[in-house]
Design a protein around this motif. Structure first.
Motif, PDB file in Angstrom:
ATOM      1  N   ASN A 206       0.800  -1.221   0.000  1.00 54.19           N
ATOM      2  CA  ASN A 206       0.000   0.000   0.000  1.00 54.19           C
ATOM      3  C   ASN A 206       0.837   1.278   0.000  1.00 54.19           C
ATOM      4  N   PRO A 273       1.732   1.067   6.248  1.00 50.09           N
ATOM      5  CA  PRO A 273       0.400   1.231   5.669  1.00 50.09           C
ATOM      6  C   PRO A 273      -0.187  -0.040   5.055  1.00 50.09           C
ATOM      7  N   THR A 274       0.303  -1.183   5.436  1.00 46.55           N
ATOM      8  CA  THR A 274      -0.044  -2.448   4.798  1.00 46.55           C
ATOM      9  C   THR A 274      -1.545  -2.745   4.805  1.00 46.55           C
ATOM     10  N   LEU A 275      -1.970  -3.490   3.788  1.00 47.20           N
ATOM     11  CA  LEU A 275      -3.351  -3.964   3.708  1.00 47.20           C
ATOM     12  C   LEU A 275      -3.490  -5.406   4.183  1.00 47.20           C
ATOM     13  N   SER A 296      -1.562   0.321  10.131  1.00 46.71           N
ATOM     14  CA  SER A 296      -2.903  -0.027   9.675  1.00 46.71           C
ATOM     15  C   SER A 296      -3.713  -0.685  10.783  1.00 46.71           C
ATOM     16  N   ASP A 297      -4.986  -0.335  10.810  1.00 47.11           N
ATOM     17  CA  ASP A 297      -5.905  -0.895  11.802  1.00 47.11           C
ATOM     18  C   ASP A 297      -6.388  -2.254  11.301  1.00 47.11           C
ATOM     19  N   TYR A 311      -3.133   3.876  15.169  1.00 44.65           N
ATOM     20  CA  TYR A 311      -3.719   3.156  14.036  1.00 44.65           C
ATOM     21  C   TYR A 311      -4.468   4.102  13.102  1.00 44.65           C
ATOM     22  N   ASP A 313      -7.001   3.867   9.172  1.00 38.28           N
ATOM     23  CA  ASP A 313      -7.673   3.049   8.165  1.00 38.28           C
ATOM     24  C   ASP A 313      -6.808   3.064   6.906  1.00 38.28           C
ATOM     25  N   PRO A 314      -6.206   1.931   6.525  1.00 42.25           N
ATOM     26  CA  PRO A 314      -5.273   1.951   5.396  1.00 42.25           C
ATOM     27  C   PRO A 314      -5.937   2.218   4.046  1.00 42.25           C
ATOM     28  N   TYR A 315      -7.259   2.109   3.988  1.00 48.32           N
ATOM     29  CA  TYR A 315      -7.980   2.381   2.747  1.00 48.32           C
ATOM     30  C   TYR A 315      -8.421   3.844   2.644  1.00 48.32           C
ATOM     31  N   ILE A 320      -4.843   8.163   7.062  1.00 47.29           N
ATOM     32  CA  ILE A 320      -3.386   7.996   7.150  1.00 47.29           C
ATOM     33  C   ILE A 320      -2.724   9.342   7.422  1.00 47.29           C
TER      34      ILE A 320
END
Length: 365
Positions: A206, A273-275, A296-297, A311, A313-315, A320
């Motif tokens: 991400n 920031p990983t998904l 990321s959460d 944390y 939301d990475p999306y 971020i």
């Protein structure tokens, strides 16, 4: 099996020194296993390069298979078809494959550490035909192994739900991190603050989303972003140019452990920031160095970071950006996160992982 010792064969055909977390796992686990179990005798089944220059961290001899660790297809085939016969030929009592894949036919008690099954959970994030090969190897590996080790409850659940392996056959053994001595973070950090991130450039990391978030931070307060871990021509470079971030983002290739330690020590924070992850070792590595972590959460990162990281939301690019601004602009928060992170990282030891892994070996034989 010898009445005096256990002969443990370890698949190291994949090992090149540049494959990230799976190699960090091997470097941390096997020395700790040898240090605490004088009845274990280790033999590494390696590639040509590893046999020519045996690693100083591995607690045993290296026997070579005639393949290169740089050739993905060759080492995958060797793991599937040749490692098991070689382990049996050298009289191993147990074979441990520490990098997701193992033999497709079990010839002796075999433990496979499955760090994640990204190719099955999210095949859209694995390149084309490679995804089909990874899926086939994952299924065959999990079916043939005597026992499976995962790094997290999240990965154990994936293996059980998506590959059908009984939960009773899976041992969750969290990774460790080397303890380090770090000075208290100084409030007198000079120059432009920077945030560190790193990893391969696979889609689930991400980094595109992270760069989009960086562009949302007002230029007057935007910290520099340093992203390590590329190989060759960095696919993030066009994204940086498109977003007008050439003065704000530094893209770096693979860095040495010494360089990485220096970056951790000077960074205002580490952003992850990983998904998708099987564990999230960079979180622990940053915490151990007293570097505040923003990530990321995801349930798996809560297993690792607990309440001691921030944390997002990475999306959501705005989420971020907001988390980064919150930490970078608050020195007191950085101090608090650094102290809490060091304390948490200290509970994740390679010796704890080694003790649990040794118990798996002993139960098998």
């Amino acid at each position: 099996m010898s009445a005096v010792s256990l002969r443990i064969a370890v698949d190291l055909v994949y090992f090149t020194g540049r494959k990230g977390g799976t190699e960090s796992y091997a470097r941390g686990l096997f020395p700790a296993l040898a240090a605490a179990n004088d009845d274990f005798r280790f033999v590494g089944i390696g590639n040509r390069e590893l046999a020519e220059q045996p690693p100083d961290w591995f607690p045993g001899e290296i026997v070579a298979l005639p393949v290169s660790g740089e050739n993905r297809a060759a080492w995958a085939a060797a793991v599937a078809l040749a490692v098991g016969p070689r382990a049996r030929a050298i009289g191993a009592d147990v074979l441990h494959c520490p990098s997701n894949f193992g033999p497709v036919v079990r010839l002796l008690p075999t433990v496979v550490t499955v760090h994640d099954i990204l190719g099955i959970r999210h095949p859209e994030w694995v390149q084309g035909s490679l995804a089909r090969g990874v899926q086939a190897m994952s299924r065959a590996t999990v079916r043939a192994a005597s026992r499976i080790i995962t790094d997290s409850e999240a990965s154990a659940t994936d293996v059980h739900e998506l590959l059908g392996r009984s939960r009773a056959d899976i041992d969750v053994i969290q990774l460790g991190v080397k303890p380090v001595d770090v000075l208290e973070r100084s409030g007198e950090r000079t120059g432009r603050p920077f945030v560190l991130s790193g990893g391969n450039r696979m889609a689930h990391k991400n980094f595109d989303g992270l760069l989009e978030a960086w562009a949302l931070i007002p230029a007057a307060e935007r910290p520099k972003l340093v992203i390590t871990g590329s190989h060759g021509d960095d696919p993030l470079r066009p994204v940086v140019r498109r977003l007008g971030l050439t003065e704000d983002v530094e893209l770096r290739e693979w860095v040495s452990s010494e360089e990485l330690a220096a970056l951790y020590d000077r960074a205002s924070a580490y952003v992850f920031p990983t998904l998708f992850e099987g564990f999230g070792l960079p979180v622990l590595e940053a915490m151990a160095r007293g570097c505040p972590v923003i990530g990321s959460d995801l349930p798996v990162l809560h297993e690792v970071g607990g309440d001691d990281m921030v944390y997002f939301d990475p999306y959501d690019h705005a989420s971020i950006a907001a988390a980064v601004r919150k930490v970078v602009n608050d020195v007191d928060a950085q101090h608090a996160l650094a102290a809490a992170g060091r304390k948490r990282a200290a509970t994740f030891t390679w010796q704890r992982a080694a003790d649990a892994t040794a118990e798996v070996y002993r139960r098998l034989v």
